[in-house]
Design an enzyme around this catalytic site. Structure first.
Site, PDB file in Angstrom:
ATOM      1  N   GLY A  34      49.259   5.094  -0.026  1.00 52.94           N
ATOM      2  CA  GLY A  34      48.312   3.993   0.011  1.00 52.94           C
ATOM      3  C   GLY A  34      47.213   4.173  -1.009  1.00 52.94           C
ATOM      4  N   THR A  35      46.591   3.062  -1.383  1.00 46.48           N
ATOM      5  CA  THR A  35      45.524   3.091  -2.376  1.00 46.48           C
ATOM      6  C   THR A  35      44.866   1.724  -2.448  1.00 46.48           C
ATOM      7  OG1 THR A  35      45.011   3.710  -4.651  1.00 46.48           O
ATOM      8  CG2 THR A  35      46.944   2.373  -4.332  1.00 46.48           C
ATOM      9  N   THR A  36      43.796   1.611  -3.213  1.00 45.12           N
ATOM     10  CA  THR A  36      43.188   0.330  -3.547  1.00 45.12           C
ATOM     11  C   THR A  36      42.850   0.344  -5.024  1.00 45.12           C
ATOM     12  OG1 THR A  36      42.211   0.133  -1.338  1.00 45.12           O
ATOM     13  CG2 THR A  36      41.330  -1.293  -3.059  1.00 45.12           C
ATOM     14  N   ASP A  51      40.121   3.628  -5.764  1.00 47.05           N
ATOM     15  CA  ASP A  51      39.667   4.700  -4.888  1.00 47.05           C
ATOM     16  C   ASP A  51      40.307   6.002  -5.364  1.00 47.05           C
ATOM     17  OD1 ASP A  51      42.343   4.034  -3.944  1.00 47.05           O
ATOM     18  OD2 ASP A  51      41.882   5.320  -2.240  1.00 47.05           O
ATOM     19  N   LYS A  67      43.123   7.653 -10.388  1.00 48.48           N
ATOM     20  CA  LYS A  67      44.190   6.649 -10.448  1.00 48.48           C
ATOM     21  C   LYS A  67      44.009   5.669 -11.601  1.00 48.48           C
ATOM     22  CE  LYS A  67      44.489   6.884  -5.415  1.00 48.48           C
ATOM     23  NZ  LYS A  67      44.415   6.126  -4.150  1.00 48.48           N
TER      24      LYS A  67
END
Length: 235
Positions: A34-36, A51, A67
């Site tokens: 997961g990530t944003t 993030d 990232k």
């Protein structure tokens, strides 16, 4: 079945041997990631942010990963999905863009970088878990953003968000975004939106990393976890 029996059976059905809603549908040896990630173009450049949490299921493998990766002088990308897959993709695109710049004697455009990434993602979509946002500045289009979600579609966007945390902030970004934002307005919105996603999404967290890409420079910045615009530190 009585109401009481149905009431007590529901938690048992949802428990799935202690697995969460995120992880219960995974295949054997598959982990949840997961990530944003987010990017907004403005007059004269683009703001990209992400993030820093790398998760494997419910375990946080890295709290402060980066990232936001540089592909060329004024071209960057935000990575989501498998860290290994997206790191390999960015290495390939970085190599191809460097070779192209040497052969043609001029800097590649953001569009070229996005379509290189799109081709790699699409032709290997059965073996990759990668969602990427490519953005930057070039003399042809100025600041521009391309979204390449899972499967390898490539779409030029007025703004782009991605990763598991993006589902929590579509409404916020739709209401706050407007065409022709200034650099400060775009940077403020990126930080605000990502911090909201980090507060709601268990797979997003850590710090916020951003890069402001203009014709003159690439300005990197980060917001530590105790200074987020929204979240536990401010509650």
């Amino acid at each position: 079945m009585s109401m009481s029996a149905r009431h007590y059976s529901m938690p048992q059905q949802m428990a799935h041997d202690g697995k969460s809603a995120e992880t219960r549908n995974l295949r054997p040896n598959e982990v949840s990631t997961g990530t944003t990630i987010m990017a907004i173009p403005f007059e004269g450049g683009v703001i990209m942010g992400a993030d820093s949490r790398v998760s494997t299921g419910s375990y946080v493998a890295n709290r402060v990963s980066d990232k936001v990766a540089q592909l060329h002088d004024r071209i960057w990308c935000c990575r989501s999905g498998s860290a290994a897959d997206t790191q390999a993709l960015t290495d390939y695109v970085k190599h191809y863009l460097s070779s192209l710049a040497i052969e043609t004697g001029r800097c590649p455009t953001v569009k070229v970088a996005a379509h290189l990434m799109r081709r790699l993602c699409y032709e290997n979509k059965d073996r990759l878990l990668a969602g990427v946002i490519v953005g930057g500045w070039d003399p042809v289009d100025g600041g521009s953003v391309y979204n390449i979600p899972l499967g390898g579609t490539c779409i030029k966007m007025p703004f782009a968000i991605g990763g598991s945390g993006s589902t929590y902030i579509y409404g916020l970004v739709d209401s706050e975004f407007k065409e022709g934002m200034t650099k400060d307005e775009a940077l403020t919105l990126v930080k605000k939106a990502i911090s909201h996603a980090m507060a709601r999404d268990g797979s997003s967290g850590g710090i916020i990393r951003t890069v402001t890409v203009t014709e003159e420079s690439n300005d990197r910045e980060f917001v530590p976890g105790n200074q987020l615009p929204y979240g536990p530190a401010g509650w």
